[in-house]
Design an enzyme around this catalytic site. Structure first.
Site, PDB file in Angstrom:
ATOM      1  N   ASP A   1       0.800  -1.224   0.000  1.00 21.13           N
ATOM      2  CA  ASP A   1       0.000   0.000   0.000  1.00 21.13           C
ATOM      3  C   ASP A   1       0.838   1.282   0.000  1.00 21.13           C
ATOM      4  OD1 ASP A   1      -2.580  -0.977  -0.229  1.00 21.13           O
ATOM      5  OD2 ASP A   1      -2.842  -1.275   1.914  1.00 21.13           O
TER       6      ASP A   1
ATOM      7  N   TYR B   1     -10.105  -0.052   2.948  1.00 20.48           N
ATOM      8  CA  TYR B   1      -9.573  -0.090   4.317  1.00 20.48           C
ATOM      9  C   TYR B   1      -9.237   1.298   4.845  1.00 20.48           C
ATOM     10  CZ  TYR B   1      -8.894  -4.824   6.092  1.00 20.48           C
ATOM     11  OH  TYR B   1      -9.084  -6.060   6.648  1.00 20.48           O
TER      12      TYR B   1
END
Lengths: 679, 679
Positions: free
Chosen positions: A334, A429
């Site tokens: 990420d 998320y």
């Protein structure tokens, strides 16, 4: 007490609930004072007292003789809505263990019938708990014991300042035992902290049934530690005093551009340096928040002492575990592929990332951040950071002391923590990142996982229909929450009291006692090992017990201990992929939980500089193969905190936060407790 | 901004700090907007734009090109007291990674000289981070792509409700790569939570350099999960709504004797049952606090659902690790030998154990407790418990959604926790025990270790004088803090939604992909195993990855999952003594971190009923040898949380609290997030 009264009482911010006698106690409520009195009367009647106090029955244990569980459950379920409680709860009984004539008696008393239901003399090994009454008598015995008085004279000590303490003696294979307790003594004379002044080398054995000293040993003399520096009562401590914990006139910190400093309360006097720490909050589109130059203002040394030159999440590796064609490739990095510093937060417009009052408490201050968009234009993220003092009701330190005659001491300090928070939203998320700076010098980093699961559609609405692996959990009709991991790899450039540091593994190793000098067979000791090269510092946590400490080998405390900070790891989850599998080659920096490398300006991104579609040729695992020297160098600690995530229905449609954090804790960094004087 | 202004700003409870341009930024401050603008101008000039947008340089990364660490440290130390900052900090530079003509360009810009210092074309593997601008364009491509439109028609879906998401594609051994990103799409139509509605089976590959779809796959059709139940915006949720989090008219709980219930705010309507839980606080002179009958009021099911029939610390084993004659026998069992419920707190007089405002926050309520003294007389411990709502600034759940056109969603809920606290002082040590009840259904137990170390006197004042092992740390002149452990063994009689439960180990196991169907070589899957007998449920944590779940095998969720609660362990420390050593025989219940036994009223004290001088013949380790059946029975989970404690100077003269806790977390206990509707 009716409901109205309860609400009235409780509407005060604080109240003292009076434990009034209740005619209908809950069957699991502890014994009330009048019940205890009743037990005392009934038992004393059955076990007549004599004039010799030692021969009276000692109430070693008095507790509720709990009704059978099924009785409780049936009572509870029979009338769940009935108020007041139904009229016939299970009978109240007390269980007593009484020491009487050198035997342990087990006595059950029925409180409604006001009679003893059963008695039994215990025939097995061991003795009931010591009572405070017994301890009080036993610890006075040495004070009039001649051999002990001689030992005190030999050491030039005064019996009136002696404070004796009882220690249960354990069992080391003896065939026969008596009810023996060991007594050792300490010295007050100028301090309430007598534990700090043991009269070492002297010990006594007391038989608790006869309440007599039955053994005495004065084997050696060592100096009595001094009283100075042992006191902890606020009223007895000398200046410089620390600033008050409670900030009455605004926040306890200032923000100067991106530099956050703790400040003192008005009226604390002294210089105007920040207290308890200073830190720079950096920001980067890839890393998100960056903590730099965190230092601690040491009241005793009157200077800022560096701790953490730089700390940030270098990569967040999130491999999913579904091997089907549409899902096998979901193995996200990420930070390197998307960036924790912009994520999706501001995809279409300038929006605030942190919401006052819901993302951050009402006392928070906010700082904006900027990143460059695709075409290079600066984009503002209002409220990218919030900074607040957390008063979570934790206790920073405390001690109650009741053993000193005519004194009752309780010193307790509530914890306060400075928190720097950001949230990175990566599509579904949301990751909450808190950097916490405690007054005690600890730095914690806590991540919270929330937001929405990566969800996969499927034919199923019930697990009964599932005949083959779905690689996750059926969290709703036609909806699978797919199994995955989260590996947060931190870059931690610690500069503990200076740039050049070493990494020490303090291993706990079992030692077998072979010479029979004592009846015990083993103990553990600490064997410290300083890592010479990178290879010495690759660690899978949990394999053996150690404390991992970054020390400054060039400085020592007054006592000669190495000045350090240790890592208290958080949740652990090691990768389960095969090491030659492509995602794991790219994420090979998770092969160990801890690595140490020499500082190298270009080694900042643990998964490499170009991570999207990377091949693992520029990761920490590759750099570390050079096995460079790391002793007494500027070093970087890489630490991975991991979570395996098997989704559950509670995670749908939005996940309750799952948190984990690690702590960097001062370890012989200070000469003594740095918050002793904080009030 | 001068100091006065800062203080003025910060004296408000909340403020927005304006990130004004600063003429002298700290060298580690992130780039300011005007600096970013300057970078944009300089770079765009050097890399001329064309009319085709795709051919413009993309600013994939723009960040501070950090000065060398030694430059920073030398600048910082040269004038540490100078305010304002010294005039010549290191030069400000920016580092740019720009994607231009299918190459990654590394550009360093000097901001004072307003010029490019260096450029380099990156030749290695991998690509820079995706930008939000690129993603925005790429995720629009499917909406006008004919094959995708056909796929939608086939499924009866409307393109205007489609929301596409980008997924980095990873690398799976390909010799050549392009800058490919995978796109998959989701469906809104009635929900903001499009992640919950994947259009499964359809995927596209987009070349980010050409910004074109270069691959398309529509492999299979499965139902689109329904929108119902996926929404998380408070404004869109239907009744029954949960009570408001913020309690404006008093505490959010009532205390009825020893029964604590959460209450709703006035005006929430509905029935007056407690919300989010009910619990009985028991008290026992040996165990200290006992939690009983903890249940959760389920808003959807409109009933109290049992969770924890009983929970308490059954034993606290504290073996010291000094093998010398005076110290080898210090291997304490604090519960069985002394009792966590009176300890030293009230040795000489009736004293309050918890201090308002320092041991507990200002919103705490207090409950007294009673125990029987040596002679059976009831002794009051005023304020033995405190109960409070903790608002620690944590986030209960959140999500930010920016991908939906013309909408900006941030939903976030601050955490609130009901805490039941006691402190047990065992001579020198103070143990803080918090039982925390979260609205999400989680129950946490957190212990804090503080107070005073067990100290030993010695000849040494400096570690240089030490020639042999001192079995601890020299924490002050002539004073050794002796090495030791703390093992907290909990009795946890979980009754998950009913009395009969099973214990499930959900093991994570690596699966090797052998058939070459995908280029990935491995993944992990969950293999669940229900423990049949006690022998199946003895677990040393950390040996293999598993989730440990207590389930109710007689009930299932609507989706068919087993209703359960799982254990999220806290700090782990396994005993290091030899297993045939006497203290370890007595403390054999620490040989495993987790055990499960069938409920048995007489098996309550893990070290046995008579622990003082016990011989280990009445411990859990002995009971468990019978290997009784535990499947679909009333079972008890025994869990040990451990700390190895190597003292440090900070622990002297009073220790800053060291905390650890574990969590019992609902896992398919609820049909969905139980706090979704809590505001």
């Amino acid at each position: 007490m009716d409901a109205t009264m309860k609400v009235a009482l409780l509407s005060f911010l604080m109240h003292f609930w009076s434990s009034a006698e209740c005619s209908n106690p809950h069957p699991l409520d502890p014994l009330t004072p009048s019940e205890i009195n009743l037990v005392q009367t009934i038992v004393q009647k059955a076990y007549p007292t004599s004039n010799t106090t030692n021969h009276n029955l000692i109430f070693n244990y008095v507790g509720l003789d709990e009704p059978d569980k099924l009785e409780i459950l049936s009572w509870q379920s029979s009338n769940p809505k009935t108020k007041p409680k139904p009229s016939s709860p299970p009978p109240r009984r007390a269980f007593v263990i009484g020491r009487f004539q050198k035997q342990s008696h087990e006595i059950i008393v029925d409180l409604s019938k006001k009679s003893i239901v059963s008695t039994k003399v215990y025939q097995g090994n061991g003795y009931p708990p010591l009572t405070l009454g017994e301890i009080e008598v036993a610890t006075q015995l040495p004070l009039s014991y001649e051999p002990f008085k001689k030992s005190l004279s030999k050491r030039g000590l005064n019996v009136s300042e002696v404070q004796c303490v009882d220690f249960t003696f354990g069992w080391f294979g003896e065939a026969e035992t008596r009810r023996i307790v060991k007594i050792k003594c300490h010295y007050r004379n100028g301090t309430a902290n007598f534990y700090a002044r043991p009269v070492e080398g002297v010990e006594m054995l007391v038989d608790f049934d006869d309440m007599k000293i039955v053994g005495y040993n004065d084997r050696y003399v060592v100096p009595l530690p001094k009283a100075e520096g042992t006191e902890y009562r606020a009223s007895k401590l000398k200046p410089p005093s620390a600033p008050k914990l409670k900030q009455d006139d605004g926040p306890g910190f200032t923000i100067d551009d991106h530099t956050v400093r703790r400040v003192k309360n008005k009226g604390d006097g002294g210089d105007d340096e920040g207290y308890g720490g200073e830190v720079v909050d950096g920001y980067d589109s890839r890393a998100g928040p960056i903590i730099s130059l965190a230092s601690y203002y040491d009241l005793q040394k009157k200077k800022h002492r560096p701790v953490l030159y730089k700390g940030f999440i270098s990569e967040l590796f999130v491999p999913y575990q579904d091997p089907t064609e549409e899902w096998y490739d979901k193995t996200f990095f990420d930070s390197g592929e998307y960036g924790l510093g912009h994520g999706e937060i501001t995809r279409f417009s300038q929006q605030s990332s942190l919401q006052p009052f819901t993302d951050c408490p009402s006392n928070a201050s906010f700082i904006d951040a900027y990143y460059a968009s695709s075409d290079g234009t600066p984009v503002k993220i209002p409220n990218a950071f919030c900074i607040f003092q957390k008063y979570a009701g934790g206790i920073m330190w405390r001690h109650t002391e009741t053993a000193i005659p005519n004194q009752m001491i309780t010193e307790s300090r509530l914890e306060e923590t400075l928190v720097v928070r950001t949230v990175s939203t990566l599509a579904n998320y949301d990751y909450i990142t808190d950097w916490e700076f405690k007054r005690s010098g600890s730095i914690k980093s806590v991540v919270g996982l929330t937001g929405i699961l990566a969800l996969k559609a499927a034919n199923y609405t019930n697990t009964d229909e599932i005949k083959k692996d779905i690689y996750g959990t059926l969290v709703a009709d036609n909806t699978i929450g797919v199994n995955h991991d989260h590996f947060f790899t931190y870059y931690l450039d610690l500069d503990v009291d200076g740039v050049d540091n070493s990494f020490v593994k303090s291993n706990l190793e079992t030692v077998r006692v072979k010479d029979g000098s004592i009846p015990r067979k083993s103990y553990w000791r600490v064997v410290s090992e300083t890592a010479k090269t990178e290879g010495d510092a690759r660690i899978k946590l949990g394999l053996k017990p150690s404390e991992l400490v970054v020390v400054n080998p060039n400085k020592r405390t007054k006592q000669g201990n190495k000045i350090g900070y240790r890592l208290l790891p958080g949740p652990m989850a090691q990768p389960l992929s095969l090491s030659d599998d492509f995602p794991q080659i790219r994420g090979a920096f998770t092969n160990y939980d801890v690595w140490v490398s020499p500082y190298n300006k270009s080694e900042k991104w643990v998964a490499g500089s170009y991570v999207d579609r990377s091949r693992g040729d520029d990761t920490l695992a590759v750099w570390s193969e050079r096995d460079r020297k790391i002793e007494n160098k500027d070093i970087v600690l890489w630490y991975t905190m991991g979570f395996h995530h098997i989704p559950c229905q509670e995670d749908f449609p939005v996940m309750p936060t799952l948190s984990g954090g690690f702590e960097l804790r001062p370890t012989n960094f200070f000469e003594s407790n740095p918050v002793l004087k904080t009030t």
